[in-house]
Scaffold this active site. Structure first.
Site, short mmCIF file in Angstrom:
data_model
loop_
_atom_site.label_atom_id
_atom_site.label_comp_id
_atom_site.label_asym_id
_atom_site.label_seq_id
_atom_site.Cartn_x
_atom_site.Cartn_y
_atom_site.Cartn_z
N HIS A 1 24.30 -60.57 142.62
CA HIS A 1 23.16 -60.91 141.76
C HIS A 1 21.92 -61.20 142.61
O HIS A 1 21.68 -62.34 143.00
CB HIS A 1 23.51 -62.12 140.89
N HIS B 1 23.25 -62.34 130.82
CA HIS B 1 22.37 -63.48 131.09
C HIS B 1 22.39 -64.29 129.80
O HIS B 1 21.71 -63.94 128.84
CB HIS B 1 20.96 -62.97 131.43
N HIS C 1 25.29 -66.46 136.47
CA HIS C 1 24.79 -67.83 136.73
C HIS C 1 25.20 -68.87 135.69
O HIS C 1 24.36 -69.45 134.99
CB HIS C 1 23.28 -67.83 136.91
N ASP D 1 19.75 -58.74 132.54
CA ASP D 1 19.48 -60.00 133.23
C ASP D 1 17.99 -60.27 133.35
O ASP D 1 17.19 -59.39 133.60
CB ASP D 1 20.09 -60.01 134.62
N HIS E 1 17.56 -60.11 143.14
CA HIS E 1 16.36 -59.45 142.60
C HIS E 1 15.52 -58.99 143.79
O HIS E 1 14.99 -59.82 144.52
CB HIS E 1 15.57 -60.42 141.72
N LEU E 2 15.44 -57.69 143.99
CA LEU E 2 14.72 -57.17 145.15
C LEU E 2 13.32 -56.69 144.80
O LEU E 2 12.58 -56.27 145.68
CB LEU E 2 15.53 -56.08 145.84
N ARG E 3 12.97 -56.71 143.53
CA ARG E 3 11.58 -56.57 143.06
C ARG E 3 10.96 -55.19 143.26
O ARG E 3 9.77 -55.01 142.99
CB ARG E 3 10.66 -57.60 143.74
N ASP F 1 21.55 -65.14 142.81
CA ASP F 1 20.39 -64.99 141.91
C ASP F 1 19.10 -65.09 142.73
O ASP F 1 18.11 -65.67 142.29
CB ASP F 1 20.41 -66.02 140.77
#
Lengths: 307, 423
Positions: B59, B177, B230, B150, B61-63, B303
């Site tokens: 999990h 989520h 999460h 998510d 977030h690489l944007r 996360d």
């Protein structure tokens, strides 16, 4: 300068964000000084201006800070949301630096952001929280404490009942802190949607029914009920609020004869209280406003002295 | 290419392995484990270090695409390497969201050739708008490992039900989520004693657990495989326990910040402790630790949610949700849980390696001769202080800034090579 006036109060810090930024001794000395100023003693005189930076609307608090500033010889600078750089996205920090450059020596700030002043870096002038969202409104608590003292009451051991929308009330949070610091017991009553079970203990207070609270209280603080609470579904109607939690003329009759009533204003007559309550001899509502000026002057005097 | 490590502690709980030995990697495979092995072309100076199966974070977030001022695939994977991860699963809530096969191929292409392997979770609904399902078949064909919206709760029960049904055609995993957007409202932290004191709008614990209860009933109704991202409340854990007992195919993950911090951190750190789901109470944190110990939760995921300093400086009401976690996950949990006696090292490593791989159906990794060498190497004696200068992520929004941690990744072995953190 012969016999130059000095504030008798010494503060440890030059930023008042919450009541807990003061200790009980400082609070007590501020109230003593506030009483002197209320009774007409001259205040220390300063150069410069008090800036009022209000990101939310206000009439009485803003004017109160400006009037308190005049007692200290200060000019006023004011910034509101409308027609200011705030709309252009200028940060609070930058706005305060600008005002300082224009002559502000102290600033009162009202913002919707809880804790905004606490997170702000030093801007070179003392800052007073004039209300930060739901969190605190410490100068209102100072005014209320002085009003109670001027009525000849001991705060130590007094039972303060706060009634209404506690969840969204900065007045309730700062009053609970301030009165407790001077030894009062705090009781809360209101609709469960606006006073959920965990809230009272979080504020160091006890949850009571309105009827029990009114019977026992030495001091009753009635909070303003905002129309918005109806729109968000917290309450079915203003009428029901008045019937269940309003300080009506009828409920006033059940108060102890020596109890005192406070309201931070502005009042919604016929909602959280009836007009009769405002003009009852037990009401401190009008005196609270004058006390607000005296306490803001006492506070700013002490803060400016510390610089 | 042959790489060797000498006198290292080989630690692979799933394989029952915990011994000090030399290890030789040849052409990407663990060629030998033993003593006095021949030297390879390169010797990793890591005597006394701990070698585990490569850490896997399901999990992050690489944007990229769309918000590369916060992070991009390259900076995110470098942060992963610095944290000792060999595999990460990127969430699809980029701009635009990863909701079609072409986009998915593009982002995976951006990660190609990096020592850390990026897997991609695809959007469950088009545009992550919570209405129409994406092309699960085509997305799986390009390598999607699961489907998730998510970043947003799935408000419409029929959409979640259809997703669980449709995914069964492919045996695919749905990652939830769990948040009722209506209940969460404008809450910026956990609703409770601390939010009441601070005068901040809270989101109630039931905003999470009510959706988990719904999703478990849907699972009971139509079947499918569900992974709850999460997990943050003890009520959610109770629901997961019952779901497991009833034989439902449900799993859950927990983040380092929910294992280590509580809502009190908001009073201290402000928006650096703002995330969704929010930090909860001590009783929740203790329940999460217990669930991890006993195996109800078998998966730790960071996360990792980078945001710029400017975005985070807007104050609690306006700042975006999230903290970074890749670089501190292992170290902070080793320091805060293992060293403090709350969790055996074996459980920590399992929940960061075999646990998440099993849930997401990723190829198992073992420290065993003949297996692919996908390994993480840690110095458990190293102490370091989390600071902007020590982080490789493009963003510095860590809730652990200033903390001194023990245990640090030295590097990873993938593609037959040693990739040191120091580079």
């Amino acid at each position: 300068m012969p016999g130059r006036l000095k504030s008798p109060v010494r503060l440890r810090q030059d930023r008042l964000v919450t009541m807990r930024d003061l200790d009980a001794g400082e609070l007590d000395r501020l109230l003593v000084r506030g009483r002197e100023l209320f009774e007409g003693q001259p205040a220390e005189q300063f150069q410069g201006a008090v800036a009022t930076v209000f990101y939310e609307n206000s009439t009485r608090t803003r004017n109160s800070f400006q009037e308190a500033g005049r007692r200290l010889g200060l000019d006023t600078l004011q910034v509101g949301r409308e027609g200011s750089s705030i709309q252009k996205g200028e940060t609070l920090e930058d706005t305060l630096h600008t005002l300082r450059a224009l002559g502000a020596v102290i600033a009162a700030v009202r913002t919707p952001e809880p804790g905004a002043l606490a997170e702000l870096p030093d801007v070179g002038i003392p800052l007073v929280n004039a209300g930060d969202g739901w969190r605190q409104h410490p100068t209102q608590a100072l005014a209320d404490l002085l009003a109670v003292r001027l009525a000849g009451r001991e705060i130590q051991g007094a039972r303060l009942l706060i009634v209404g929308d506690i969840l969204h009330s900065r007045v309730a949070r700062s009053a609970a802190d301030g009165f407790a610091m001077l030894g009062a017991e705090i009781y809360l009553a209101g609709p469960p949607t606006l006073l959920p079970p965990g809230l009272a203990p979080a504020l160091g207070a006890r949850l009571v029914t309105l009827e029990d609270g009114l019977r026992e209280a030495d001091l009753v603080m009635v909070l303003r009920l905002q129309q918005e609470r109806m729109e968000r579904g917290y309450l079915p109607s203003l009428g029901e609020y008045r019937r269940e939690w309003g300080l009506t003329a009828e409920r006033l009759g059940r108060l102890r004869p020596d109890a005192l009533v406070l309201h931070p204003g502005p009042q919604n007559r016929g909602v959280e209280l009836d007009a009769e309550v405002i003009y009852d001899p037990r009401s401190l509502i009008h005196r609270q406003i004058a006390c607000g000026v005296a306490m803001r002057a006492a506070l700013m005097e002490a803060m400016l002295d510390a610089r | 290419m042959r790489v060797d490590l000498r006198g290292v502690r080989l630690f692979d709980p799933a394989a029952g392995l915990d011994r000090v030995a030399d290890l030789l990697v040849e052409d990407g495979v663990i060629a030998a484990i033993g003593h006095g092995l021949p030297h390879g072309d390169a010797t990793v100076e890591a005597e006394g270090a701990v070698v585990t199966p490569g850490l896997c974070d399901v999990h992050v977030h690489l944007r990229e695409p769309g918000q590369t001022q916060k992070e991009d695939i390259d900076s995110g994977l470098r942060a992963a390497l610095a944290g000792g991860f060999t595999d990460v699963c990127a969430m699809p809530n980029t701009r635009p969201p990863i909701d079609d096969a072409w986009l998915l191929r593009q982002v995976l292409g951006r990660a190609a050739g990096h020592p850390v392997r990026m897997h991609q979770i695809a959007a469950m609904t088009k545009g992550q708008a919570g209405a129409d399902l994406t092309e699960f078949g085509a997305l799986l064909g390009e390598g999607a490992v699961a489907f998730s919206d998510d970043g947003h709760g799935v408000a419409r029960s029929t959409v979640m039900r259809l997703a669980l049904q449709y995914a069964q055609a492919f045996g695919a995993l749905i990652v939830s989520h769990a948040e009722d957007p209506d209940l969460a409202g404008s809450g910026v932290m956990h609703e409770g004693k601390v939010s009441y004191r601070l005068g901040l709008p809270g989101q109630p614990r039931s905003a999470e657990s009510s959706i988990v209860a719904r999703d478990l009933e849907l699972l009971r109704d139509v079947g499918g495989r569900l992974h709850v991202a999460h997990v943050s409340t003890k009520e959610t854990l109770a629901l997961l326990r019952r779901g497991r007992e009833d034989g439902l195919a449900v799993s859950g993950e927990v983040t380092p910040h929910h294992l280590l911090l509580t809502d009190e951190a908001v009073a201290e750190l402000g928006s650096l402790a703002k995330m969704n789901p929010p930090l909860r109470e001590v009783s929740d944190r203790e329940a999460l630790r217990e669930a991890l110990r006993e195996g109800l939760i078998d998966c730790i995921a960071t996360d990792h949610a980078p945001h710029t300093a400017q975005e985070k400086s807007q104050g609690m009401l306006a700042a975006p949700n999230g903290v970074i976690g890749l670089e501190t996950a292992f170290s902070s949990l080793y320091s805060g849980l293992v060293q403090e006696g709350h969790l055996p090292l074996e459980r920590l490593v399992t929940a960061m390696t075999a646990g998440p791989r099993a849930v997401f159906g990723l190829k198992a990794v073992a420290v065993r001769e003949g297996q692919e060498a996908r390994l993480s190497v840690f110095d458990l004696t190293a102490r370091w202080t989390v600071g902007p200068g020590t982080l490789r992520s493009r963003s510095g929004n860590s809730a652990l800034l200033g903390r001194t941690l023990q245990g640090r990744a030295l590097g990873i072995i993938t593609e037959g090579r040693w990739h040191p953190v120091a580079d």
